[in-house]
Scaffold this motif. Structure first.
Motif, PDB file in Angstrom:
ATOM      1  N   LEU A  25      30.156  19.370 -13.064  1.00  0.00           N
ATOM      2  CA  LEU A  25      30.692  18.478 -12.028  1.00  0.00           C
ATOM      3  C   LEU A  25      30.309  17.029 -12.295  1.00  0.00           C
ATOM      4  O   LEU A  25      31.127  16.125 -12.161  1.00  0.00           O
ATOM      5  N   VAL A  26      29.079  16.812 -12.711  1.00  0.00           N
ATOM      6  CA  VAL A  26      28.618  15.455 -13.018  1.00  0.00           C
ATOM      7  C   VAL A  26      29.320  14.940 -14.274  1.00  0.00           C
ATOM      8  O   VAL A  26      29.735  13.780 -14.328  1.00  0.00           O
ATOM      9  N   ILE A  27      29.465  15.796 -15.259  1.00  0.00           N
ATOM     10  CA  ILE A  27      30.141  15.397 -16.499  1.00  0.00           C
ATOM     11  C   ILE A  27      31.584  15.000 -16.207  1.00  0.00           C
ATOM     12  O   ILE A  27      32.069  13.978 -16.699  1.00  0.00           O
ATOM     13  N   LEU A  28      32.278  15.778 -15.395  1.00  0.00           N
ATOM     14  CA  LEU A  28      33.664  15.471 -15.051  1.00  0.00           C
ATOM     15  C   LEU A  28      33.764  14.168 -14.259  1.00  0.00           C
ATOM     16  O   LEU A  28      34.685  13.374 -14.474  1.00  0.00           O
ATOM     17  N   GLU A  29      32.815  13.938 -13.369  1.00  0.00           N
ATOM     18  CA  GLU A  29      32.807  12.690 -12.616  1.00  0.00           C
ATOM     19  C   GLU A  29      32.641  11.510 -13.560  1.00  0.00           C
ATOM     20  O   GLU A  29      33.340  10.504 -13.450  1.00  0.00           O
ATOM     21  N   ARG A  30      31.741  11.619 -14.521  1.00  0.00           N
ATOM     22  CA  ARG A  30      31.530  10.556 -15.506  1.00  0.00           C
ATOM     23  C   ARG A  30      32.753  10.393 -16.401  1.00  0.00           C
ATOM     24  O   ARG A  30      33.100   9.283 -16.780  1.00  0.00           O
ATOM     25  N   MET A  31      33.407  11.498 -16.703  1.00  0.00           N
ATOM     26  CA  MET A  31      34.607  11.457 -17.536  1.00  0.00           C
ATOM     27  C   MET A  31      35.703  10.638 -16.848  1.00  0.00           C
ATOM     28  O   MET A  31      36.473   9.946 -17.504  1.00  0.00           O
ATOM     29  N   GLU A  32      35.750  10.710 -15.540  1.00  0.00           N
ATOM     30  CA  GLU A  32      36.763   9.977 -14.784  1.00  0.00           C
ATOM     31  C   GLU A  32      36.370   8.530 -14.521  1.00  0.00           C
ATOM     32  O   GLU A  32      37.230   7.659 -14.491  1.00  0.00           O
ATOM     33  N   ARG A  41      26.994   8.069 -25.103  1.00  0.00           N
ATOM     34  CA  ARG A  41      25.696   8.740 -24.906  1.00  0.00           C
ATOM     35  C   ARG A  41      25.742  10.192 -25.364  1.00  0.00           C
ATOM     36  O   ARG A  41      24.773  10.718 -25.882  1.00  0.00           O
ATOM     37  N   TRP A  42      26.872  10.840 -25.151  1.00  0.00           N
ATOM     38  CA  TRP A  42      27.037  12.235 -25.547  1.00  0.00           C
ATOM     39  C   TRP A  42      26.881  12.384 -27.063  1.00  0.00           C
ATOM     40  O   TRP A  42      26.211  13.286 -27.535  1.00  0.00           O
ATOM     41  N   GLU A  43      27.522  11.501 -27.804  1.00  0.00           N
ATOM     42  CA  GLU A  43      27.506  11.586 -29.268  1.00  0.00           C
ATOM     43  C   GLU A  43      26.099  11.452 -29.846  1.00  0.00           C
ATOM     44  O   GLU A  43      25.831  11.945 -30.933  1.00  0.00           O
ATOM     45  N   LYS A  44      25.204  10.822 -29.114  1.00  0.00           N
ATOM     46  CA  LYS A  44      23.825  10.664 -29.580  1.00  0.00           C
ATOM     47  C   LYS A  44      22.998  11.931 -29.401  1.00  0.00           C
ATOM     48  O   LYS A  44      22.001  12.121 -30.079  1.00  0.00           O
ATOM     49  N   GLU A  45      23.405  12.800 -28.468  1.00  0.00           N
ATOM     50  CA  GLU A  45      22.565  13.934 -28.085  1.00  0.00           C
ATOM     51  C   GLU A  45      23.166  15.321 -28.312  1.00  0.00           C
ATOM     52  O   GLU A  45      22.436  16.263 -28.575  1.00  0.00           O
ATOM     53  N   GLU A  47      26.715  18.131 -29.267  1.00  0.00           N
ATOM     54  CA  GLU A  47      27.902  18.378 -30.085  1.00  0.00           C
ATOM     55  C   GLU A  47      29.144  17.839 -29.366  1.00  0.00           C
ATOM     56  O   GLU A  47      29.388  18.164 -28.210  1.00  0.00           O
ATOM     57  N   THR A  48      29.932  17.060 -30.060  1.00  0.00           N
ATOM     58  CA  THR A  48      31.109  16.462 -29.424  1.00  0.00           C
ATOM     59  C   THR A  48      32.195  17.490 -29.137  1.00  0.00           C
ATOM     60  O   THR A  48      33.029  17.269 -28.259  1.00  0.00           O
ATOM     61  N   VAL A  49      32.186  18.608 -29.844  1.00  0.00           N
ATOM     62  CA  VAL A  49      33.224  19.624 -29.607  1.00  0.00           C
ATOM     63  C   VAL A  49      33.169  20.133 -28.166  1.00  0.00           C
ATOM     64  O   VAL A  49      34.201  20.437 -27.573  1.00  0.00           O
ATOM     65  N   LEU A  50      31.987  20.192 -27.571  1.00  0.00           N
ATOM     66  CA  LEU A  50      31.869  20.651 -26.188  1.00  0.00           C
ATOM     67  C   LEU A  50      32.550  19.679 -25.229  1.00  0.00           C
ATOM     68  O   LEU A  50      33.273  20.082 -24.328  1.00  0.00           O
ATOM     69  N   LEU A  51      32.323  18.395 -25.431  1.00  0.00           N
ATOM     70  CA  LEU A  51      32.961  17.388 -24.586  1.00  0.00           C
ATOM     71  C   LEU A  51      34.464  17.326 -24.852  1.00  0.00           C
ATOM     72  O   LEU A  51      35.259  17.189 -23.928  1.00  0.00           O
ATOM     73  N   ASP A  52      34.854  17.452 -26.101  1.00  0.00           N
ATOM     74  CA  ASP A  52      36.275  17.442 -26.457  1.00  0.00           C
ATOM     75  C   ASP A  52      37.030  18.557 -25.744  1.00  0.00           C
ATOM     76  O   ASP A  52      38.115  18.354 -25.207  1.00  0.00           O
ATOM     77  N   PRO A  60      41.679  14.220 -18.305  1.00  0.00           N
ATOM     78  CA  PRO A  60      41.454  12.924 -17.638  1.00  0.00           C
ATOM     79  C   PRO A  60      42.528  11.911 -18.021  1.00  0.00           C
ATOM     80  O   PRO A  60      43.272  12.114 -18.978  1.00  0.00           O
ATOM     81  N   ARG A  61      42.570  10.841 -17.278  1.00  0.00           N
ATOM     82  CA  ARG A  61      43.559   9.790 -17.554  1.00  0.00           C
ATOM     83  C   ARG A  61      43.317   9.134 -18.896  1.00  0.00           C
ATOM     84  O   ARG A  61      44.231   8.718 -19.565  1.00  0.00           O
ATOM     85  N   ILE A  62      42.053   8.985 -19.283  1.00  0.00           N
ATOM     86  CA  ILE A  62      41.722   8.338 -20.551  1.00  0.00           C
ATOM     87  C   ILE A  62      41.221   9.402 -21.509  1.00  0.00           C
ATOM     88  O   ILE A  62      40.240  10.078 -21.229  1.00  0.00           O
ATOM     89  N   ARG A  63      41.905   9.553 -22.614  1.00  0.00           N
ATOM     90  CA  ARG A  63      41.493  10.512 -23.635  1.00  0.00           C
ATOM     91  C   ARG A  63      40.567   9.821 -24.628  1.00  0.00           C
ATOM     92  O   ARG A  63      40.913   8.797 -25.202  1.00  0.00           O
ATOM     93  N   LEU A  64      39.403  10.393 -24.825  1.00  0.00           N
ATOM     94  CA  LEU A  64      38.430   9.811 -25.739  1.00  0.00           C
ATOM     95  C   LEU A  64      38.313  10.591 -27.022  1.00  0.00           C
ATOM     96  O   LEU A  64      37.672  10.161 -27.962  1.00  0.00           O
ATOM     97  N   SER A  65      38.917  11.759 -27.071  1.00  0.00           N
ATOM     98  CA  SER A  65      38.846  12.593 -28.276  1.00  0.00           C
ATOM     99  C   SER A  65      39.506  11.877 -29.435  1.00  0.00           C
ATOM    100  O   SER A  65      40.475  11.160 -29.278  1.00  0.00           O
ATOM    101  N   ARG A  66      38.988  12.156 -30.567  1.00  0.00           N
ATOM    102  CA  ARG A  66      39.553  11.545 -31.763  1.00  0.00           C
ATOM    103  C   ARG A  66      40.689  12.371 -32.293  1.00  0.00           C
ATOM    104  O   ARG A  66      40.905  13.435 -32.213  1.00  0.00           O
TER     105      ARG A  66
END
Length: 66
Positions: A25-32, A41-45, A47-52, A60-66
């Motif tokens: 829930l917190v991750i989704l709130e931050r994603m928005e 911050r995620w990339e420093k700590e 695996e990005t595949v989980l966030l992707d 979300p409205r803004i896609r950050l995935s590569r």
């Protein structure tokens, strides 16, 4: 259901690890509200595949995935 559940792209690889976690829930709130800060911050700590995959499922409205 087809886009987010069994048979979807993330589910093919069994990577819905974050969906059942309370902290999602917190991750989704931050994603928005602060997607670029979350990604940096995620990339420093973690695996990005989980966030992707969470980003793909949430849509979300803004896609950050590569």
């Amino acid at each position: 259901m087809r886009a987010y559940g069994p048979g979807s792209r993330p589910a093919e690889f069994g990577r819905y690890a974050l969906i059942g976690q309370p902290e999602t829930l917190v991750i989704l709130e931050r994603m928005e509200t602060a997607p670029f800060l979350l990604r940096s911050r995620w990339e420093k700590e973690l695996e990005t595949v989980l966030l992707d995959d969470l980003e793909f499922a949430w849509g979300p409205r803004i896609r950050l995935s590569r």
